[in-house]
Every structure is written in C-alpha cells, then in structure tokens.
Motif scaffolding. Structure first.
Motif: not given
Length: 188
Positions: A42-49, A56-59
């Motif tokens: 979800c974070s990779v696809f921008g859900a953090g916005k 968070f830093d998904w990397r």
C-alpha cells in the motif's frame, strides 16, 4: 536426481536453516512476517498520501517484499515442476470426519475443490468462507499486530510475550473454529 528433489527437506536440515534465518534477521534488526507486506505494498502505491499509517519508508522493507515474491515464485515452481502428485496424506479418521461433514474427496488436493473454487464463490457458503473469512483474517492480523508466521516464528524467536499470547490465541481460535463453527458453516 529429480526424485530426490521432490522429497521434503528433513527436519535436521530445515530446522537449522530456519534458525539461521531468524538469527540473521534479529542481528540485522528485522523481524519476519508476511502480513507486513500488505502495508508495504500500500505504501509503494502511495497510500501514505491519504493515511498516516502507510506513510513510512517502504524501501527499508524491500527485503520483505523480495521474500514475498520469492514465496509466490517458489510455490509456483514447486507446484508446477517439483510435484508429481497433489494428494495430501491425511489419516483415515480425518478423511471419515471430513466426509461426514460433507466434504467430497478429502485429501485429493491441497484444499477441497467443492469449497474453494470459482463455482463455490457465487454461493452463500463461498461468500462466508472467502469474503467474511478474509475480512476476519485481515482484521485479526491487524488487531494481533501480525500474522501467524510473524508471531510464531519471529516473535517467539525474539522471546516477545505478546507473540506467545497471540500464538496461544491462534491455537484456541483454530480449535474453536474447527470443532464448533466449521460443522455449522459447511451446512450453508
């Protein structure tokens, strides 16, 4: 040679490999668990916005995403190229119990085809098993702070008391589901 590959690894090989991986994860400050990948994806696809939970830093969790991809790829390779038979060795007593519950051909595959198929998805039983069951698994995973693999393998390796409580809860829930709820759900 290929026939030897089709056999499961013996416990004295698989156990130390799992222990080595767990010690390596602890050493590098990581913890194992597949449910964390839902948050990562979800974070990779921008859900953090739109939600702070995903900001968070998904990397830093890229290794876990690679592990998930390897799990899916490994399952595909194993099922397509390394398995000559998809039947599951279960006891005759279990086969009799499952037949009494109305499950056809138990043990002929990994999951009963009459429960887990596209045809059953369109029935009330399928909706209960897939939709309601999926929601409950997702909710329970989030509520427990992790999945069975995360708590049972990683959490117990880290000697986390919360993981011990969660694993005990998983077993109690599994027993209640199997012996009290499942017989009623199969009659839908």
């Amino acid at each position: 040679m290929l026939e030897a590959i089709k056999q499961p690894w013996p416990w004295y090989v698989a156990g130390p490999v799992i222990a080595f991986v767990m010690f390596a994860l602890i050493y590098f400050g990581n913890s194992f668990g597949l449910s964390a990948n839902f948050r990562n994806i979800c974070s990779v696809f921008g859900a953090g916005k739109s939600c702070d939970f995903f900001a968070f830093d998904w990397r830093k969790q890229l290794w876990n995403l690679v592990f998930l991809a390897g799990t899916v790829l490994g399952g595909f390779v194993a099922s397509q190229f390394l398995m000559s038979d998809t039947s599951v060795a279960i006891s005759e007593a279990t086969v009799a119990d499952l037949k009494a519950l109305g499950i056809n051909n138990p043990g002929n595959g990994f999951v009963p085809a009459d429960l887990f198929s596209f045809e059953s998805l369109l029935s009330l039983k399928g909706v209960v098993f897939f939709v309601v069951g999926g929601f409950l698994v997702g909710f329970g995973t989030r509520y427990a702070g992790g999945c069975t693999s995360g708590h049972a393998i990683s959490g117990l390796s880290d000697l986390q008391p919360a993981s011990l409580v969660a694993v005990i809860g998983f077993f109690i829930g599994g027993l209640l589901m199997t012996h009290l709820l499942l017989p009623h759900l199969l009659t839908l």
